[in-house]
Structure formats: C-alpha cells, structure tokens
Design a protein around this motif. Structure first.
Motif, PDB file in Angstrom:
ATOM      1  N   GLU A  35       0.839  -1.201   0.000  1.00  0.00           N
ATOM      2  CA  GLU A  35       0.000   0.000   0.000  1.00  0.00           C
ATOM      3  C   GLU A  35       0.876   1.254   0.000  1.00  0.00           C
ATOM      4  OE1 GLU A  35      -3.364   0.137   2.831  1.00  0.00           O
ATOM      5  OE2 GLU A  35      -2.770  -1.933   3.272  1.00  0.00           O
ATOM      6  N   LYS A  36       0.491   2.209  -0.847  1.00  0.00           N
ATOM      7  CA  LYS A  36       1.216   3.477  -0.920  1.00  0.00           C
ATOM      8  C   LYS A  36       0.186   4.597  -0.949  1.00  0.00           C
ATOM      9  CE  LYS A  36       5.317   1.579  -3.098  1.00  0.00           C
ATOM     10  NZ  LYS A  36       6.254   1.661  -4.203  1.00  0.00           N
ATOM     11  N   HIS A  37      -0.092   5.152   0.228  1.00  0.00           N
ATOM     12  CA  HIS A  37      -1.142   6.160   0.383  1.00  0.00           C
ATOM     13  C   HIS A  37      -0.711   7.566  -0.023  1.00  0.00           C
ATOM     14  CE1 HIS A  37      -3.686   3.282   2.442  1.00  0.00           C
ATOM     15  NE2 HIS A  37      -2.671   2.957   3.222  1.00  0.00           N
ATOM     16  N   HIS A  38       0.574   7.813  -0.056  1.00  0.00           N
ATOM     17  CA  HIS A  38       1.077   9.161  -0.327  1.00  0.00           C
ATOM     18  C   HIS A  38       1.590   9.235  -1.762  1.00  0.00           C
ATOM     19  CE1 HIS A  38       0.811   9.787   3.987  1.00  0.00           C
ATOM     20  NE2 HIS A  38       1.405   8.613   4.119  1.00  0.00           N
ATOM     21  N   LYS A  39       0.828   9.913  -2.638  1.00  0.00           N
ATOM     22  CA  LYS A  39       1.186   9.993  -4.051  1.00  0.00           C
ATOM     23  C   LYS A  39       1.537  11.428  -4.427  1.00  0.00           C
ATOM     24  CE  LYS A  39      -0.186   8.415  -8.591  1.00  0.00           C
ATOM     25  NZ  LYS A  39      -1.164   7.726  -9.404  1.00  0.00           N
ATOM     26  N   CYS A  40       2.654  11.569  -5.136  1.00  0.00           N
ATOM     27  CA  CYS A  40       3.112  12.875  -5.595  1.00  0.00           C
ATOM     28  C   CYS A  40       2.265  13.313  -6.779  1.00  0.00           C
ATOM     29  CB  CYS A  40       4.585  12.796  -5.995  1.00  0.00           C
ATOM     30  SG  CYS A  40       5.236  14.339  -6.672  1.00  0.00           S
ATOM     31  N   ALA A  41       1.649  14.477  -6.666  1.00  0.00           N
ATOM     32  CA  ALA A  41       0.790  15.002  -7.727  1.00  0.00           C
ATOM     33  C   ALA A  41       1.594  15.458  -8.935  1.00  0.00           C
ATOM     34  CB  ALA A  41      -0.045  16.162  -7.185  1.00  0.00           C
ATOM     35  N   GLN A  42       2.883  15.733  -8.725  1.00  0.00           N
ATOM     36  CA  GLN A  42       3.714  16.240  -9.821  1.00  0.00           C
ATOM     37  C   GLN A  42       4.291  15.148 -10.710  1.00  0.00           C
ATOM     38  OE1 GLN A  42       6.059  19.234  -7.390  1.00  0.00           O
ATOM     39  NE2 GLN A  42       5.658  20.375  -9.262  1.00  0.00           N
ATOM     40  N   CYS A  43       4.732  14.042 -10.123  1.00  0.00           N
ATOM     41  CA  CYS A  43       5.367  13.001 -10.944  1.00  0.00           C
ATOM     42  C   CYS A  43       4.702  11.636 -10.834  1.00  0.00           C
ATOM     43  CB  CYS A  43       6.848  12.884 -10.603  1.00  0.00           C
ATOM     44  SG  CYS A  43       7.173  12.178  -8.979  1.00  0.00           S
ATOM     45  N   ILE A 143       7.516   7.438 -23.534  1.00  0.00           N
ATOM     46  CA  ILE A 143       7.141   7.131 -24.918  1.00  0.00           C
ATOM     47  C   ILE A 143       5.692   6.637 -24.931  1.00  0.00           C
ATOM     48  CG2 ILE A 143       7.541   5.542 -26.864  1.00  0.00           C
ATOM     49  CD1 ILE A 143      10.545   5.504 -25.948  1.00  0.00           C
ATOM     50  N   HIS A 144       5.364   5.793 -23.968  1.00  0.00           N
ATOM     51  CA  HIS A 144       4.022   5.206 -23.893  1.00  0.00           C
ATOM     52  C   HIS A 144       2.991   6.172 -23.314  1.00  0.00           C
ATOM     53  CE1 HIS A 144       5.802   1.427 -25.057  1.00  0.00           C
ATOM     54  NE2 HIS A 144       6.571   1.398 -23.971  1.00  0.00           N
ATOM     55  N   THR A 145       3.393   6.964 -22.322  1.00  0.00           N
ATOM     56  CA  THR A 145       2.444   7.859 -21.645  1.00  0.00           C
ATOM     57  C   THR A 145       2.288   9.198 -22.353  1.00  0.00           C
ATOM     58  OG1 THR A 145       4.144   8.828 -20.210  1.00  0.00           O
ATOM     59  CG2 THR A 145       3.009   6.851 -19.383  1.00  0.00           C
ATOM     60  N   GLY A 146       3.294   9.576 -23.130  1.00  0.00           N
ATOM     61  CA  GLY A 146       3.259  10.881 -23.800  1.00  0.00           C
ATOM     62  C   GLY A 146       3.653  12.027 -22.882  1.00  0.00           C
ATOM     63  N   GLU A 147       4.110  11.679 -21.662  1.00  0.00           N
ATOM     64  CA  GLU A 147       4.493  12.703 -20.681  1.00  0.00           C
ATOM     65  C   GLU A 147       5.722  13.471 -21.164  1.00  0.00           C
ATOM     66  OE1 GLU A 147       6.083  13.086 -16.069  1.00  0.00           O
ATOM     67  OE2 GLU A 147       6.023  11.128 -17.041  1.00  0.00           O
ATOM     68  N   LYS A 148       5.667  14.793 -21.027  1.00  0.00           N
ATOM     69  CA  LYS A 148       6.797  15.660 -21.368  1.00  0.00           C
ATOM     70  C   LYS A 148       6.982  16.657 -20.223  1.00  0.00           C
ATOM     71  CE  LYS A 148       6.316  15.303 -26.370  1.00  0.00           C
ATOM     72  NZ  LYS A 148       6.218  16.048 -27.631  1.00  0.00           N
ATOM     73  N   PRO A 149       7.708  16.234 -19.175  1.00  0.00           N
ATOM     74  CA  PRO A 149       7.819  17.054 -17.965  1.00  0.00           C
ATOM     75  C   PRO A 149       8.767  18.249 -18.034  1.00  0.00           C
ATOM     76  CG  PRO A 149       9.058  15.039 -17.696  1.00  0.00           C
ATOM     77  CD  PRO A 149       8.380  14.950 -19.036  1.00  0.00           C
ATOM     78  N   TYR A 150       9.564  18.361 -19.087  1.00  0.00           N
ATOM     79  CA  TYR A 150      10.534  19.447 -19.178  1.00  0.00           C
ATOM     80  C   TYR A 150      10.025  20.511 -20.146  1.00  0.00           C
ATOM     81  CZ  TYR A 150      13.292  15.871 -16.912  1.00  0.00           C
ATOM     82  OH  TYR A 150      13.716  14.910 -16.045  1.00  0.00           O
ATOM     83  N   ALA A 151       9.695  21.690 -19.595  1.00  0.00           N
ATOM     84  CA  ALA A 151       9.116  22.759 -20.405  1.00  0.00           C
ATOM     85  C   ALA A 151      10.024  23.979 -20.453  1.00  0.00           C
ATOM     86  CB  ALA A 151       7.757  23.166 -19.835  1.00  0.00           C
ATOM     87  N   CYS A 152      10.095  24.595 -21.612  1.00  0.00           N
ATOM     88  CA  CYS A 152      10.868  25.819 -21.812  1.00  0.00           C
ATOM     89  C   CYS A 152      10.093  26.989 -21.208  1.00  0.00           C
ATOM     90  CB  CYS A 152      11.101  26.054 -23.302  1.00  0.00           C
ATOM     91  SG  CYS A 152      11.976  27.585 -23.656  1.00  0.00           S
ATOM     92  N   VAL A 153      10.742  27.755 -20.343  1.00  0.00           N
ATOM     93  CA  VAL A 153      10.084  28.897 -19.698  1.00  0.00           C
ATOM     94  C   VAL A 153       9.860  30.045 -20.670  1.00  0.00           C
ATOM     95  CG1 VAL A 153      10.811  28.364 -17.342  1.00  0.00           C
ATOM     96  CG2 VAL A 153      12.295  29.747 -18.791  1.00  0.00           C
ATOM     97  N   GLU A 154      10.614  30.070 -21.757  1.00  0.00           N
ATOM     98  CA  GLU A 154      10.487  31.162 -22.721  1.00  0.00           C
ATOM     99  C   GLU A 154       9.369  30.949 -23.742  1.00  0.00           C
ATOM    100  OE1 GLU A 154      13.915  33.177 -24.263  1.00  0.00           O
ATOM    101  OE2 GLU A 154      15.185  32.200 -22.759  1.00  0.00           O
ATOM    102  N   CYS A 155       9.234  29.728 -24.252  1.00  0.00           N
ATOM    103  CA  CYS A 155       8.228  29.503 -25.299  1.00  0.00           C
ATOM    104  C   CYS A 155       7.211  28.417 -24.979  1.00  0.00           C
ATOM    105  CB  CYS A 155       8.911  29.196 -26.636  1.00  0.00           C
ATOM    106  SG  CYS A 155       9.730  27.579 -26.666  1.00  0.00           S
ATOM    107  N   GLY A 156       7.434  27.657 -23.903  1.00  0.00           N
ATOM    108  CA  GLY A 156       6.476  26.643 -23.487  1.00  0.00           C
ATOM    109  C   GLY A 156       6.626  25.284 -24.145  1.00  0.00           C
ATOM    110  N   GLY A 164      16.926  17.239 -24.027  1.00  0.00           N
ATOM    111  CA  GLY A 164      16.208  17.871 -25.140  1.00  0.00           C
ATOM    112  C   GLY A 164      15.893  19.328 -24.845  1.00  0.00           C
ATOM    113  N   LEU A 165      15.484  19.595 -23.603  1.00  0.00           N
ATOM    114  CA  LEU A 165      15.187  20.969 -23.193  1.00  0.00           C
ATOM    115  C   LEU A 165      16.461  21.823 -23.213  1.00  0.00           C
ATOM    116  CD1 LEU A 165      13.383  23.213 -22.052  1.00  0.00           C
ATOM    117  CD2 LEU A 165      13.794  22.255 -19.774  1.00  0.00           C
ATOM    118  N   LYS A 166      17.566  21.277 -22.692  1.00  0.00           N
ATOM    119  CA  LYS A 166      18.834  22.024 -22.657  1.00  0.00           C
ATOM    120  C   LYS A 166      19.284  22.395 -24.064  1.00  0.00           C
ATOM    121  CE  LYS A 166      20.493  20.113 -18.317  1.00  0.00           C
ATOM    122  NZ  LYS A 166      21.311  19.065 -17.710  1.00  0.00           N
ATOM    123  N   CYS A 167      19.163  21.463 -24.989  1.00  0.00           N
ATOM    124  CA  CYS A 167      19.538  21.707 -26.379  1.00  0.00           C
ATOM    125  C   CYS A 167      18.658  22.813 -26.967  1.00  0.00           C
ATOM    126  CB  CYS A 167      19.381  20.412 -27.172  1.00  0.00           C
ATOM    127  SG  CYS A 167      19.942  20.537 -28.865  1.00  0.00           S
TER     128      CYS A 167
END
Length: 178
Positions: A35-43, A143-156, A164-167
């Motif tokens: 059982e894992k009752h504490h889930k991170c909403a961010q990741c 790849i399967h979830t489509g999650e892209k957690p790294y966002a550019c602060v300048e253009c989104g 990929g974000l650093k590049c």
C-alpha cells in the motif's frame, strides 16, 4: 522508557523486524502489503510512509538545505551530501570482486555489477524492453504515456528528457546573442 531500555515489543509477523511503538510497526507493514497512500501530484511516484513522501517533495520544491562545506554544492537529502563528501576525500572503500574497480557507495557498485552480469532487471510492462537502471525505464515509459515534464520557460515547448530541453534552450541563447 523503551528508548532507554532498547526494548522493541512490536514485532512484524512477516519478517521479524521489531519496533518500539505500534505506529512504527503499522508504517512498516505497508512494505509487505504494498500500500502506498502518499502519491506525488507532480510526478506520480507513490510512498508508503509520509516521511519518505515529504523527503521526495523537496526534489520538486527545489529545497536543498544540506550544503557541502568544501564546495558549496547543496542537496535536498543528507544522505546525498554524505555520498558527495566522499568525492572530496577520495575514499572508495567498496571494490568490484571481478575487476577491482573501487566505489564510494553500495548503489554505484551494484549498478557497476550489471556490466559484468549483463542483467537488465527493469522491464517495460507495455513493450517488454529491458533496462539496467530504473531511471532509464522511467524515461522510456514517457514514450508510452506521452508525458513531457521538461518545459521551456520562454516559449512553453515541452520535452521528454532534460537533455532535449537544454539543447532547445541553447537556441534561445543564440537568438539573444545575435
């Protein structure tokens, strides 16, 4: 008084580990039940006890209260600072029995051992691809979830990997320079 006497009357029926008070045993039992009752909403990472969940949340909040006195580098967890300090001391007490390479912590030695065994213990449930590290499987799962957690602060624009974000951010830097 149990702290002073060292007595641990609350024992786990599954593994025999003993605790001074019943709430500690209840938290421990979550390991066996899964059982894992504490889930991170961010990741989405889940934890069985609140203290590990709070420690994890420091990663997202950027809280790094454990600072290296030698170089100033800061860490969110004290255990990470302790591992880091070994860089300055050069102490590597753990050695690979097969090749003699030395390591400062057990996790690095275990990760290294996968080179010799060729083992890839972390398998994707969706496509069957295997990985040597949990972090590589986690990145692959995007790849399967489509999650892209790294966002550019300048253009989104978003990315699955930090590299990929650093590049991408270099493009913004070049635009500003011209």
């Amino acid at each position: 008084m149990l702290i002073h006497t060292g007595e641990k009357p609350h024992k786990c029926a599954h593994c025999g580990k003993a605790f001074t008070c019943s709430p500690q045993l209840k938290i421990h039992m979550l390991i066996h039940t899964g059982e894992k009752h504490h889930k991170c909403a961010q990741c989405g990472k889940a934890f069985s006890d609140n203290s590990n969940f709070r420690r994890h949340m420091r990663i997202h909040y950027g809280e790094k209260s454990h600072k290296c006195a030698q170089c100033g580098k800061a860490f969110s967890q004290f255990s990470d600072l302790k591992k880091h300090i070994l860089i300055h001391t050069g102490v590597k007490p753990l050695k690979c029995a097969q090749c003699g390479k030395a390591f400062s912590c057990v996790s690095h030695l275990k990760r290294h051992m996968l080179i010799h065994t060729g083992e890839k213990p972390h398998k994707c449930a969706q496509c069957g691809k295997s990985f040597k590290r949990t972090s590589h499987l986690k990145t692959h799962m995007r790849i399967h979830t489509g999650e892209k957690p790294y966002a550019c602060v300048e253009c989104g624009k978003t990315y699955t990997r930090s590299s990929g974000l650093k590049c991408h951010q270099r493009l913004h830097s070049e635009e500003k320079a011209t």
